[in-house]
Design a protein around this motif. Structure first.
Motif, PDB file in Angstrom:
ATOM      1  N   GLY A 155       0.822  -1.201   0.000  1.00  0.00           N
ATOM      2  CA  GLY A 155       0.000   0.000   0.000  1.00  0.00           C
ATOM      3  C   GLY A 155       0.861   1.257   0.000  1.00  0.00           C
ATOM      4  N   ALA A 156       0.298   2.333  -0.553  1.00  0.00           N
ATOM      5  CA  ALA A 156       0.971   3.634  -0.529  1.00  0.00           C
ATOM      6  C   ALA A 156       1.189   4.076   0.916  1.00  0.00           C
ATOM      7  N   LYS A 157       0.343   3.596   1.797  1.00  0.00           N
ATOM      8  CA  LYS A 157       0.487   3.929   3.215  1.00  0.00           C
ATOM      9  C   LYS A 157       1.836   3.440   3.736  1.00  0.00           C
ATOM     10  N   SER A 209       5.330  13.484  -2.940  1.00  0.00           N
ATOM     11  CA  SER A 209       4.183  13.753  -3.808  1.00  0.00           C
ATOM     12  C   SER A 209       3.248  12.547  -3.756  1.00  0.00           C
ATOM     13  N   ASP A 210       2.151  12.691  -3.025  1.00  0.00           N
ATOM     14  CA  ASP A 210       1.196  11.587  -2.869  1.00  0.00           C
ATOM     15  C   ASP A 210       0.171  11.666  -3.999  1.00  0.00           C
ATOM     16  N   ASP A 211       0.379  10.811  -5.004  1.00  0.00           N
ATOM     17  CA  ASP A 211      -0.416  10.854  -6.239  1.00  0.00           C
ATOM     18  C   ASP A 211      -1.493   9.775  -6.277  1.00  0.00           C
ATOM     19  N   ILE A 212      -1.871   9.261  -5.125  1.00  0.00           N
ATOM     20  CA  ILE A 212      -2.733   8.077  -5.094  1.00  0.00           C
ATOM     21  C   ILE A 212      -4.079   8.292  -5.811  1.00  0.00           C
ATOM     22  N   TYR A 213      -4.555   9.547  -5.882  1.00  0.00           N
ATOM     23  CA  TYR A 213      -5.829   9.809  -6.578  1.00  0.00           C
ATOM     24  C   TYR A 213      -5.628  10.318  -8.006  1.00  0.00           C
ATOM     25  N   GLU A 214      -4.435  10.100  -8.549  1.00  0.00           N
ATOM     26  CA  GLU A 214      -4.104  10.579  -9.901  1.00  0.00           C
ATOM     27  C   GLU A 214      -5.221  10.374 -10.920  1.00  0.00           C
ATOM     28  N   VAL A 264      -2.187   1.212  -6.628  1.00  0.00           N
ATOM     29  CA  VAL A 264      -3.328   0.750  -7.433  1.00  0.00           C
ATOM     30  C   VAL A 264      -4.649   0.813  -6.672  1.00  0.00           C
ATOM     31  N   SER A 265      -4.605   1.158  -5.380  1.00  0.00           N
ATOM     32  CA  SER A 265      -5.806   1.057  -4.531  1.00  0.00           C
ATOM     33  C   SER A 265      -7.015   1.805  -5.072  1.00  0.00           C
ATOM     34  N   LYS A 266      -6.832   3.085  -5.381  1.00  0.00           N
ATOM     35  CA  LYS A 266      -7.994   3.934  -5.671  1.00  0.00           C
ATOM     36  C   LYS A 266      -8.371   3.866  -7.150  1.00  0.00           C
ATOM     37  N   GLY A 267      -7.416   4.039  -8.026  1.00  0.00           N
ATOM     38  CA  GLY A 267      -7.709   4.106  -9.459  1.00  0.00           C
ATOM     39  C   GLY A 267      -8.242   2.801 -10.026  1.00  0.00           C
ATOM     40  N   TRP A 290      -5.998  -5.223  -1.956  1.00  0.00           N
ATOM     41  CA  TRP A 290      -4.848  -5.965  -2.474  1.00  0.00           C
ATOM     42  C   TRP A 290      -3.542  -5.490  -1.856  1.00  0.00           C
ATOM     43  N   ARG A 291      -3.536  -4.268  -1.370  1.00  0.00           N
ATOM     44  CA  ARG A 291      -2.404  -3.667  -0.662  1.00  0.00           C
ATOM     45  C   ARG A 291      -1.142  -3.575  -1.514  1.00  0.00           C
ATOM     46  N   ILE A 292      -1.209  -2.847  -2.596  1.00  0.00           N
ATOM     47  CA  ILE A 292      -0.003  -2.572  -3.376  1.00  0.00           C
ATOM     48  C   ILE A 292       0.132  -1.065  -3.605  1.00  0.00           C
TER      49      ILE A 292
HETATM   50  N1  PLP Z   1      -2.659   8.640   0.530  1.00  0.00           N
HETATM   51  C1  PLP Z   1      -3.903   9.119   0.615  1.00  0.00           C
HETATM   52  C2  PLP Z   1      -4.127  10.571   0.429  1.00  0.00           C
HETATM   53  C3  PLP Z   1      -4.980   8.253   0.869  1.00  0.00           C
HETATM   54  O1  PLP Z   1      -6.234   8.746   0.948  1.00  0.00           O
HETATM   55  C4  PLP Z   1      -4.727   6.880   1.042  1.00  0.00           C
HETATM   56  C5  PLP Z   1      -5.821   5.935   1.376  1.00  0.00           C
HETATM   57  O2  PLP Z   1      -6.806   6.280   1.991  1.00  0.00           O
HETATM   58  C6  PLP Z   1      -3.412   6.425   0.942  1.00  0.00           C
HETATM   59  C7  PLP Z   1      -2.404   7.336   0.677  1.00  0.00           C
HETATM   60  C8  PLP Z   1      -3.024   4.991   1.131  1.00  0.00           C
HETATM   61  O3  PLP Z   1      -3.504   4.144   0.151  1.00  0.00           O
HETATM   62  P1  PLP Z   1      -3.078   2.617   0.077  1.00  0.00           P
HETATM   63  O4  PLP Z   1      -2.265   2.300   1.287  1.00  0.00           O
HETATM   64  O5  PLP Z   1      -4.348   1.839   0.027  1.00  0.00           O
HETATM   65  O6  PLP Z   1      -2.292   2.461  -1.180  1.00  0.00           O
END
Ligand code: PLP
Length: 395
Positions: free
Chosen positions: A99-101, A203-208, A237-240, A246-248
């Motif tokens: 996960g990006a987290k 740069s947190d691009d998770i919602y790209e 890959v979580s959001k898009g 799946w936690r990647i």
């Molecule tokens: N960054 C932001 C801004 C988010 O809202 C989230 C999830 O809620 C994450 C990162 C982490 O996403 P993930 O760990 O599912 O890849």
């Protein structure tokens, strides 16, 4: 008595999860609760991605992989960053995580020392300040209200940076506001960052992908290529791709920082799930036409929710650029409700009186607002908006 580490007391449990838990409790007690707290798409993972995972299991891709990710996934990430972002990375500049987290957690752990500061624009994703605290650093919050579309100005950034600043976090499009910075706005922030060459940029691009501005997606390093050597791009890959479970996630940045992050990951979780990595190759390399229908649905719901909110008394909400969140200002509604003193009390009141669960703005560092996730069906949203309107009244 059992002694806990001091760092445990520094942080709080994720408040978004607290609302979800309260909603679940009320539901178990028989109440018809509509949850607008979720931080994840309500869509299923596209079929071809799931199939790739099943195929990986059948082929025996069920063992440890390299800590930093399979060569196949790292190549797919390098192709993606080149294709979508025109950014060129080598394999030693990429780290795949759970996960990006975890990518962000690794980053903070890898570069922060006691006394270091992390600049975090508010409203922020709830985990940034706590991750800084867990890494012994100090969050420095910049407030950006509705009147500035929840985006910080170059002057605010300049004023927040000190000799102790190690990281500046930028998240666009933003959780919880849905606002995205334009290329010109990034260029202006870049001018400030250029004056502080020792500061790293996250740069947190998770919602790209979840974006409906006319201009295509942009981030700080796409706008300011000279900042490449000190920017860590975090994505996943979580959001898009509707793949939260799946936690990647992944990070791309300077080899020195990525190497340090990998070292930390090697002594904590090792590689991300081998099966999920195979699925993520299919997500990044596969048919991208699975994304636009989801974005269209999010946008339709956005338009509906923002329209309804603005027709309620004491509520005002700006149009977002993307994500699946709205962040209405509810200060007027709080003033009008005698039983309610602030946004936290309002969220509790709304669970009890309207059976609608949402997250108070205090959790995101900007009180007087609430976050509404519209990652749920239009039916649910209609019902939820009717219920909120019954509490607040028509404007
Ligand atoms: N960054 C932001 C801004 C988010 O809202 C989230 C999830 O809620 C994450 C990162 C982490 O996403 P993930 O760990 O599912 O890849």
């Amino acid at each position: 008595d059992i002694q806990l580490a001091e760092r445990v007391n520094r942080v709080k449990p994720s408040p978004t999860m607290a609302v979800t838990a309260r909603a679940a409790e009320m539901r178990a007690a028989g109440h018809d609760i509509i949850g607008l707290g979720a931080g994840e798409p309500d869509f299923d993972t596209p079929e071809h991605i799931s199939e790739a995972a099943i195929e990986a299991i059948r082929q025996g891709q069920t063992r440890y992989t390299a800590v930093d990710g399979t060569p196949a996934l790292k190549s797919a990430i390098i192709r993606k960053l080149q294709r979508d972002n025109a950014l060129a990375y080598e394999a030693n500049q990429i780290l795949v995580s759970s996960g990006a987290k975890q990518s962000l957690y690794n980053l903070f752990s890898a570069v922060l020392n006691p006394g270091d500061e992390v600049v975090i624009p508010a409203p922020y994703w709830v985990s940034y300040p706590d991750m800084a605290l867990l890494a012994d650093a100090t969050p420095v919050v910049i407030e950006a209200g509705q009147e500035q579309r929840f985006k910080i100005t170059p002057e605010q950034l300049e004023a927040a940076i000190t000799d102790h600043t190690r990281i500046v976090v930028l998240n666009s499009p933003s959780n919880p506001t849905g606002s995205a910075y334009s290329r010109a706005e990034f260029e202006a922030l870049g001018e400030v960052l250029r004056r502080h060459p020792d500061v790293l940029i996250a740069s947190d691009d998770i919602y790209e992908h979840i974006l409906w501005t006319e201009a295509p997606f942009c981030n700080i390093v796409m706008a300011c290529p000279d900042l490449f050597d000190r920017t860590v791009v975090v994505n996943g890959v979580s959001k898009g791709y509707a793949m939260t479970g799946w936690r990647i996630g992944y990070a791309a940045g300077p080899a020195k920082v990525i190497g340090a992050m990998k070292k930390i990951q090697s002594q904590s979780t090792s590689n991300a799930s081998s099966i999920s990595q195979a699925a993520s190759v299919a997500a990044l390399d596969g048919d991208q036409s699975v994304i636009p229908p989801m974005i269209k649905a999010f946008r339709d719901r956005h338009d509906y929710v923002v329209g309804r909110l603005n027709a309620m008394k004491g509520v005002s909400c700006i149009h977002g650029d993307g994500t699946f969140y709205a962040y209405p200002n509810v200060a007027g509604a709080i003033d009008a409700l005698e039983a309610v003193a602030d946004d936290t009390a309002l969220a509790e009141y709304l669970i009890d009186e309207a059976n609608v669960a949402l997250v108070p703005g205090t959790a995101f560092g900007l009180p007087g607002h609430v976050r509404i996730s519209y990652a749920t069906s239009m039916d649910n949203l209609e019902k939820a908006m009717d219920r909120l309107e019954a509490v607040f009244g028509k404007a």
